[in-house]
Design a protein around this motif. Structure first.
Motif, PDB file in Angstrom:
ATOM      1  N   ALA A   1       7.882 -11.041  -2.888  1.00 39.43           N
ATOM      2  CA  ALA A   1       6.994 -12.231  -2.673  1.00 39.43           C
ATOM      3  C   ALA A   1       6.671 -12.798  -4.376  1.00 39.43           C
ATOM      4  N   PHE A   2       6.624 -11.861  -5.056  1.00 38.63           N
ATOM      5  CA  PHE A   2       6.427 -12.210  -6.532  1.00 38.63           C
ATOM      6  C   PHE A   2       7.437 -13.334  -6.898  1.00 38.63           C
ATOM      7  N   ASN A   3       8.839 -12.762  -6.731  1.00 42.14           N
ATOM      8  CA  ASN A   3       9.929 -13.607  -7.232  1.00 42.14           C
ATOM      9  C   ASN A   3       9.877 -14.885  -6.454  1.00 42.14           C
ATOM     10  N   ARG A   4       9.409 -14.826  -4.969  1.00 38.67           N
ATOM     11  CA  ARG A   4       9.299 -16.052  -4.266  1.00 38.67           C
ATOM     12  C   ARG A   4       8.378 -16.898  -4.842  1.00 38.67           C
ATOM     13  N   ILE A   5       7.264 -16.443  -5.366  1.00 36.96           N
ATOM     14  CA  ILE A   5       6.251 -17.523  -5.773  1.00 36.96           C
ATOM     15  C   ILE A   5       6.804 -17.873  -7.425  1.00 36.96           C
ATOM     16  N   MET A   6       7.208 -17.073  -8.028  1.00 37.80           N
ATOM     17  CA  MET A   6       7.685 -17.527  -9.359  1.00 37.80           C
ATOM     18  C   MET A   6       8.855 -18.524  -9.303  1.00 37.80           C
TER      19      MET A   6
ATOM     20  N   TRP B   1      -2.715 -29.771   2.339  1.00 38.25           N
ATOM     21  CA  TRP B   1      -2.712 -28.477   2.787  1.00 38.25           C
ATOM     22  C   TRP B   1      -2.407 -28.239   4.384  1.00 38.25           C
ATOM     23  N   LYS B   2      -2.654 -29.115   5.102  1.00 39.80           N
ATOM     24  CA  LYS B   2      -2.383 -28.821   6.385  1.00 39.80           C
ATOM     25  C   LYS B   2      -0.619 -29.025   6.613  1.00 39.80           C
ATOM     26  N   ASP B   3      -0.377 -29.947   6.089  1.00 37.49           N
ATOM     27  CA  ASP B   3       1.395 -30.220   6.001  1.00 37.49           C
ATOM     28  C   ASP B   3       1.789 -28.966   5.206  1.00 37.49           C
ATOM     29  N   ASN B   4       1.326 -28.393   4.375  1.00 33.61           N
ATOM     30  CA  ASN B   4       1.802 -27.302   3.773  1.00 33.61           C
ATOM     31  C   ASN B   4       1.912 -25.876   4.540  1.00 33.61           C
ATOM     32  N   GLY B   5       1.365 -25.918   5.847  1.00 34.87           N
ATOM     33  CA  GLY B   5       1.608 -24.885   6.794  1.00 34.87           C
ATOM     34  C   GLY B   5       0.424 -23.690   6.664  1.00 34.87           C
ATOM     35  N   LEU B   6      -0.703 -24.116   5.995  1.00 31.00           N
ATOM     36  CA  LEU B   6      -1.640 -22.960   6.014  1.00 31.00           C
ATOM     37  C   LEU B   6      -2.112 -22.801   7.630  1.00 31.00           C
ATOM     38  N   ASP B   7      -2.632 -21.543   8.014  1.00 31.37           N
ATOM     39  CA  ASP B   7      -2.789 -21.290   8.976  1.00 31.37           C
ATOM     40  C   ASP B   7      -4.516 -22.037   9.489  1.00 31.37           C
ATOM     41  N   LYS B   8      -5.061 -22.211   8.803  1.00 34.01           N
ATOM     42  CA  LYS B   8      -6.419 -23.042   8.870  1.00 34.01           C
ATOM     43  C   LYS B   8      -6.780 -23.926   7.718  1.00 34.01           C
ATOM     44  N   VAL B   9      -7.071 -25.036   7.959  1.00 36.60           N
ATOM     45  CA  VAL B   9      -7.885 -26.136   6.785  1.00 36.60           C
ATOM     46  C   VAL B   9      -8.999 -26.422   7.619  1.00 36.60           C
TER      47      VAL B   9
ATOM     48  N   ILE C   1     -11.545 -25.898   2.576  1.00 37.60           N
ATOM     49  CA  ILE C   1     -11.095 -24.386   2.616  1.00 37.60           C
ATOM     50  C   ILE C   1      -9.894 -24.200   3.442  1.00 37.60           C
ATOM     51  N   GLY C   2      -8.881 -23.562   3.067  1.00 38.77           N
ATOM     52  CA  GLY C   2      -7.661 -23.151   3.633  1.00 38.77           C
ATOM     53  C   GLY C   2      -7.408 -21.739   3.756  1.00 38.77           C
ATOM     54  N   ILE C   3      -6.930 -21.256   4.737  1.00 39.37           N
ATOM     55  CA  ILE C   3      -6.510 -19.788   5.045  1.00 39.37           C
ATOM     56  C   ILE C   3      -5.094 -19.383   5.510  1.00 39.37           C
ATOM     57  N   ILE C   4      -4.728 -18.373   4.728  1.00 42.96           N
ATOM     58  CA  ILE C   4      -3.687 -17.652   5.278  1.00 42.96           C
ATOM     59  C   ILE C   4      -4.097 -16.384   5.684  1.00 42.96           C
ATOM     60  N   LYS C   5      -3.738 -15.966   7.158  1.00 45.12           N
ATOM     61  CA  LYS C   5      -4.580 -14.861   7.481  1.00 45.12           C
ATOM     62  C   LYS C   5      -3.473 -13.650   7.448  1.00 45.12           C
TER      63      LYS C   5
ATOM     64  N   ARG D   1       1.500 -24.926  -1.099  1.00 43.78           N
ATOM     65  CA  ARG D   1       2.826 -25.201  -0.694  1.00 43.78           C
ATOM     66  C   ARG D   1       4.030 -24.217  -0.567  1.00 43.78           C
ATOM     67  N   VAL D   2       3.884 -23.495  -1.764  1.00 44.05           N
ATOM     68  CA  VAL D   2       4.775 -22.274  -1.779  1.00 44.05           C
ATOM     69  C   VAL D   2       4.317 -21.165  -0.723  1.00 44.05           C
ATOM     70  N   MET D   3       2.962 -20.647  -0.891  1.00 49.03           N
ATOM     71  CA  MET D   3       2.609 -19.920   0.201  1.00 49.03           C
ATOM     72  C   MET D   3       2.705 -20.180   1.449  1.00 49.03           C
ATOM     73  N   GLY D   4       2.279 -21.386   1.913  1.00 52.97           N
ATOM     74  CA  GLY D   4       2.650 -21.994   3.114  1.00 52.97           C
ATOM     75  C   GLY D   4       4.164 -21.768   3.645  1.00 52.97           C
ATOM     76  N   LYS D   5       4.960 -22.034   2.904  1.00 55.74           N
ATOM     77  CA  LYS D   5       6.242 -21.905   3.246  1.00 55.74           C
ATOM     78  C   LYS D   5       6.743 -20.490   3.396  1.00 55.74           C
ATOM     79  N   MET D   6       6.210 -19.613   2.852  1.00 48.93           N
ATOM     80  CA  MET D   6       6.229 -18.162   2.785  1.00 48.93           C
ATOM     81  C   MET D   6       5.850 -17.634   4.267  1.00 48.93           C
ATOM     82  N   LYS D   7       4.740 -18.313   4.410  1.00 41.82           N
ATOM     83  CA  LYS D   7       4.122 -17.870   5.687  1.00 41.82           C
ATOM     84  C   LYS D   7       5.023 -18.339   7.003  1.00 41.82           C
ATOM     85  N   GLN D   8       5.586 -19.377   6.737  1.00 38.07           N
ATOM     86  CA  GLN D   8       6.589 -19.848   7.834  1.00 38.07           C
ATOM     87  C   GLN D   8       7.818 -19.304   7.978  1.00 38.07           C
TER      88      GLN D   8
END
Length: 742
Positions: free
Chosen positions: A59-64, A102-110, A356-360, A397-404
């Protein structure tokens, strides 16, 4: 449910009942023991933990790799396209834009969280002004109403004029006195060394050293009738030449620093959230502390007032870089002239909005790691705060893609962009007040980045002692932003350019109240970090970046003079992303509680050195304070030794220890608050009484000793009470680390 919605309460989440993580783990362990045997189960658990570690590193590598500085640049360009002042159409437009991103980036909740709060604005049809008037009342000089546009980005007609928020409307007229930076020591010097009384006089102070609101309160304490603030070239244009913006990053003589002089949170709903169901105080019943008018001006205007002053010459340390003799006054050499200060600010209830955006989290959704930055500006805010907001959106954007891609952290990550920070930390304070009970039990950490960079000399970070190690560990993962440097990691570059005294990079513990971490740290006891890339204060000798809070803080300015490559902005974005994911995903939190015990022990040693003799003379119980500190040091070492043996494959055992580490910060929260400052409840670290930008260690003790030493106050009983409170609090913290604690 209808009544709940009308009152602003969200409906309860419907759906199937969920199995708690602890119960699920218990069931899995039982199945494992039943069908696989204890040895096989242990191996599977170890394999599971090792896999979790590998997943976190991936995950660190993905973020980087996925964070894109060009997307940050694009965000910044869009965000700075117009003024985003609290309560204006520009900031509402930005909130809606960020929420959609943030919604378009795929967070669970915004969600957008609105609060109705009291704000302060200047009257644009009857502008604030500072004048030199003669005996018949005619003005022979009047300060500028607006700043002259100096680049294409800033050439907009609807910019609200410079002002100091929560300065009351009023007119002050009379003699002028120069008070240096307006520190409490400056006023005491005038009184004690020069016998100058500022009662009913207007004072002029230069920006820098302390929070502007404390300058006004100091003037008020000494009975001044009004305050003029200006940016001296010695602090904001050290070259002392005309090579200023747009040709460099130095403040031109037309530049004006805006800023609030108020406190934190909504004045109408103190200590409670400003929701639609709130009971609001009448304005005349609020705790608005500033009672005298104040107005900021540029140094091109200030020179007209300062060069006419009579009276004694200012001390050399009080002299700036204007081409004038720097005299103190009171009054002008020409006795027929005086100063007239007119302020026409008004109060208005407006809507402040947070996004406020959330990744659960997949294992512990009820434990939170929060990232925060504000989106409101004084004008365009390319540095403060929108360089940070642009970075935060890129992280979503990046963490939303990771969640997806089905990559989730163990704990929940909460993304927060706050409204109303510039006017008084309003959006974050109201949100913390609304969710105080939940945060108190569940928040792991809050990581604040008010802005990404104000220059590229070195990294600055303030942190709770608990988060010092996670911060260092994350910095060791991030590549150096300097492609010419021999240092490979951000940590190594930081340690080289801004070293501390222990072989580690420099950090500071006493977080002040200069940004949105204040309510989390001072009210909810959540461990916090505040960080940014910055100018080297030793090299430049300036109090802030030169164009701070002016109309010249534009996209052009940021991309030309601050971080044209966006390498440093990207490095801070990476650091923010990595430390947040680390705290949300590591099994056993990497807090080192010994850091806290050492910080407290060091402060007590300082007290002994400075006050030991006089405390003994007045029977102050420093022995008990030392004893409690030693008990905490022992408890911290025992706890550290214990967690080295904790089975990381036992989720219940891990959660027990994590909860102790999370709650240690809360042990330093006193529900009664500091004397005279109830909103500040952290016994160990709190904003200074005379400078809210920076913090003090054991502020209750420090404040009381200041009064004893400087004002001959006979308040030894209050000091003894504050030492007692500190002793009790430290001992309570030691108990909290024990296995049972009783």
């Amino acid at each position: 449910m209808t009544s709940q919605l009308k009152m602003g309460f969200p409906p309860r989440e419907s759906g199937k009942r969920r199995i708690s993580p602890t119960l699920m783990v218990t069931v899995l362990v039982c199945l494992c023991l039943t069908f696989g045997g204890a040895k096989d189960c242990k191996m599977k658990q170890q394999s599971s933990y090792q896999q979790q570690q590998r997943d976190m590193e991936n995950a660190f590598n993905r973020i980087m790799n996925d964070l894109d500085k060009n997307k940050i640049r694009s965000n910044l360009r869009n965000y700075t396209s117009r003024q985003r002042l609290t309560g204006t159409d520009g900031v509402h437009e930005l909130v809606q834009h960020i929420a959609q991103q943030w919604k378009d980036n795929g967070l669970d909740k915004v969600e957008v969280t609105p609060y109705e709060v009291l704000m302060s604005y200047p009257n644009t049809t009857n502008p604030n002004r500072v004048e030199i008037v003669v005996d018949n009342g005619d003005a022979v000089f009047t300060s500028a109403f607006v700043e002259k546009p100096l680049d294409a980005d800033g050439n907009q007609s609807d910019i609200i004029p410079p002002y100091n928020a929560f300065t009351p409307a009023g007119i002050a007229e009379g003699e002028l006195v120069y008070v240096n930076y307006g520190q409490i020591e400056d006023f005491m010097f005038l009184r004690d060394n020069l016998s100058i009384d500022v009662t009913d006089k207007i004072v002029i102070a230069r920006y820098g050293k302390i929070f502007r609101g404390d300058k006004v309160l100091n003037a008020q304490r000494f009975n001044a009738s009004g305050v003029i603030l200006y940016s001296d070239p010695a602090d904001y244009n050290i070259n002392g030449t005309s090579d200023t913006y747009p040709h460099s990053w130095w403040m031109p003589d037309t530049g004006v620093q805006r800023g609030t002089v108020g406190g934190s949170g909504d004045y109408l709903t103190p200590f409670y959230p400003a929701r639609e169901y709130a009971h609001r105080l009448a304005v005349d019943k609020t705790s608005i502390s500033v009672k005298i008018p104040c107005q900021p001006i540029g140094y091109g205007d200030a020179v007209h007032f300062l060069r006419e002053l009579g009276g004694p010459s200012a001390p050399d340390t009080w002299k700036g870089k204007l081409d004038i003799p720097y005299r103190i006054g009171p009054g002008f050499v020409n006795a027929t002239r005086r100063v007239k200060l007119t302020v026409n600010n008004y109060l208005k209830v407006v809507t402040v909005e947070n996004v406020i955006g959330i990744i659960k989290g997949k294992v512990e959704p009820d434990r939170y790691v929060l990232l925060g930055n504000h989106h409101d500006t004084w004008v365009f805010g390319a540095i403060d705060p929108l360089s940070g907001t642009a970075a935060l959106t890129e992280i979503t954007r990046v963490m939303g893609k990771m969640k997806q891609s089905n990559i989730r952290p163990q704990r929940t990550i909460v993304f927060c962009t706050w409204g109303g920070e510039e006017i008084g930390l309003v959006g974050s304070t109201e949100w913390v007040e609304e969710y105080m009970k939940v945060l108190y039990e569940r928040a792991v950490a809050y990581i604040n980045m008010d802005y990404a960079a104000d220059y590229i000399d070195y990294l600055i970070a303030g942190t709770s002692p608990l988060l010092q190690d996670p911060l260092y560990q994350a910095a060791k993962i991030v590549p150096s932003p300097d492609p010419t440097s021999p240092y490979e990691t951000l940590y190594d570059l930081w340690n080289r350019t801004n070293p501390g005294f222990t072989g580690e990079p420099s950090i500071y513990y006493a977080l002040g109240s200069g940004s949105d971490m204040a309510a989390f740290y001072q009210r909810a006891g959540v461990p916090c970090i505040d960080m940014w890339y910055a100018f080297d204060n030793k090299k430049w000798g300036i109090p802030s970046y030169p164009l701070y809070h002016s109309a010249y803080e534009t996209y052009h300015m940021y991309t030309t003079f601050i971080d044209p490559s966006f390498n440093y902005t990207l490095a801070m974005t990476r650091l923010w992303g990595v430390i947040s994911w680390k705290l949300a995903d590591e099994a056993l939190l990497s807090f080192d509680v010994r850091r806290y015990a050492k910080a407290i022990s060091d402060v007590i040693d300082t007290f002994k050195y400075k006050f030991g003799t006089v405390w003994q003379e007045h029977n102050v119980n420093i022995g008990a304070l030392e004893s409690a500190s030693k008990n905490l040091t022992l408890a911290a070492q025992n706890f550290y030794d214990h967690i080295q043996t904790v089975d990381k494959n036992d989720p219940l055992a891990v959660r027990i220890e994590n909860d102790k580490m999370m709650q240690l910060e809360r042990a330093f929260i006193d529900p009664e608050g500091l004397p005279g400052r109830r909103i500040n409840k952290h016994v160990m670290f709190a904003p200074g009484r005379f400078n809210r930008y920076v913090g003090d260690s054991f502020p209750g003790i420090v404040d009381t000793m200041f009064e004893i030493q400087n004002n001959n106050a006979t308040i030894w009983e209050l000091l003894k009470q504050q030492v007692y409170v500190a002793t009790y609090t430290i001992q309570s913290a030691a108990y909290s680390l024990d296995l049972i604690g009783l």
